[in-house]
Design an enzyme around this catalytic site. Structure first.
Site: not given
Ligand code: CAA
Length: 404
Positions: A170-172
């Site tokens: 995801g966004c991490s």
């Protein structure tokens, strides 16, 4: 050798010789975007048109309102109107479409990663063959050999390059890949790690659905791009390399009870069996201050800062306007502290794991231009992903690049 006390010394010596002397630093940064650019004030019309949903006037109006308040001016996508038009399964919630989605980006994602990586390598100043390790983070594939092998081939990396492929973070994803690169660089003397991150929104692309407003919110924010960073630990004898940011410490916190806040499930119809809780900005506001303070405590930097959190420069994942507002409010940050993150959100949208690399590049650009942030040498890089997971890396900006 047996198990004599001498063995412990031998093992210790070998271990010490294998480790780098200095902390890991970013030595080169590069970014790239696909060519299809959609202006945010035209996005709702474009989206309802390409999904053959023009008749949904109320939903279009709602999406337009969200777009207006998103803090985004434009975004870049791998997919185009022609591609969506050629694949009706992409706008049908029932038909399987995972193979289509993956095939649209199978080639494009590693190529865009190669473009960003070539820029990072040029910025670093040494030949691609000097890369010893490769960490690739992507949501754009479910295959082995994967995007890492493809990228290594496109860049002409050595066959002995040690590869790691991270899927679906995801966004991490960008922060997770940089955290891994830091550990690799510090534990392998002479290692030069290429981090490449390439994420594609086509996995989430779906027609409007009033019952699933979170997916519509994701449609208004997510975007495509690739970013790359060369990481290595200091070698004072090397006069070609110029550290940009040292990575001082890295930590990860999973907020208890938030497993359902951001969910991405890969299914036959892509990542559209996903959930983005409306509560995410509030959850972040309630936890970020303690989370960052705990991450920083062993370093003593926060207690030594007479300006508190404003004594640092900030590289935050631009997950959405409300996400940046939450960091700002919870930490009492002065206006302008998040200028680089807000700029990246505005010019590119939320490119998931890749966006943080754009933010780092933008901070460097601003420091070079003496625009802002030069009064702060210590910085905090932070982003959130499914879990809900907060990744934090403490940075130190070196002076040498600032003089360029
Ligand atoms: C994917 C990863 O791994 C990690 C990530 O980065 S996750 C992405 C993190 N980003 C977010 O969570 C988005 C944060 N939200 C925002 O930035 C803002 O809410 C926004 C730009 C989307 C909209 O801002 P806004 O228009 O000023 O006001 P806001 O009231 O918040 O939202 C407008 C409407 O959208 C709804 N909405 C916002 N977020 C929503 C969500 N996640 N789910 C469902 N509805 C949502 C609101 O309830 C509201 O609906 P009503 O008009 O019916 O009341």
């Amino acid at each position: 050798m047996g198990s004599s006390p001498h063995l412990a010394t031998v093992l210790h010596d070998i271990h010490q010789r294998q480790r780098a002397d200095g902390p890991a630093a970013m030595l080169g940064i590069g970014t790239a975007n696909p060519t299809n650019c959609v202006l945010q004030d035209q996005f709702a019309d474009w989206f309802f048109h390409v999904t053959k949903s023009d008749h949904l006037a109320e939903s279009t109006a709602k999406m337009k309102k969200i777009c207006e308040r998103s803090g985004i001016k434009k975004r870049y996508f791998y997919h185009t109107e022609e591609i969506i038009g050629a694949h009706p399964e992409l706008i049908d919630r029932v038909l399987p479409s995972l193979t289509t989605r993956l095939s649209i980006i199978a080639d494009a994602a590693p190529k865009l990663a190669a473009e960003a990586a070539s820029r990072a390598i040029a910025d670093w100043g040494r030949p691609a063959a000097d890369i010893t390790h490769l960490v690739v983070a992507t949501n754009s594939g479910a295959n082995e050999p994967g995007a890492d092998v493809r990228l290594a081939g496109l860049l002409g990396l050595r066959p002995t390059v040690r590869r790691t492929l991270l899927y679906l973070h995801g966004c991490s994803a960008g922060l997770a890949a940089l955290r891994m690169a830091k550990d690799i660089a510090e534990n392998n003397r002479g290692a030069r790690v290429l981090v490449a991150c390439t994420q594609a929104k086509i996995l989430w692309f779906c027609p409007p659905n009033d019952a699933h407003l979170d997916l519509m919110v994701a449609m208004t924010m997510l975007a495509d791009g690739a970013g790359a960073v060369v990481v290595g630990a200091d070698d004072p004898a090397n006069h070609i390399e110029r550290p940009i940011f040292h990575m001082v410490s890295a930590s990860q916190t999973t907020l208890p009870g938030t497993e359902q806040a951001v969910v991405d499930n890969l299914r036959e119809n892509g990542l559209v069996d996903s959930h983005l809780s409306v509560e995410v900005p509030r959850l972040l506001r309630g936890s970020i201050s303690k989370c960052l303070a705990d991450s920083m405590a062993p370093l003593g930097l926060l207690t030594a800062s007479d300006k508190g959190w404003n004594g640092f420069f900030w590289a935050l994942h631009p997950g959405g306007r409300a996400i940046l507002d939450s960091y700002e409010a919870a930490l009492g940050l002065e206006p302008g502290k998040l200028a680089a993150s807000r700029h990246v959100l505005s010019e590119y949208g939320n490119m998931m794991g890749t966006a943080i690399i754009f933010v780092l590049d933008e901070i460097r650009r601003r420091r070079r231009r003496h625009d802002d942030g030069k009064d702060c040498q210590w910085g905090v890089m932070s982003g959130l992903g499914p879990g809900l997971t907060i990744e934090t890396i403490v940075l130190h900006a070196t002076g040498s690049q600032d003089e360029n």
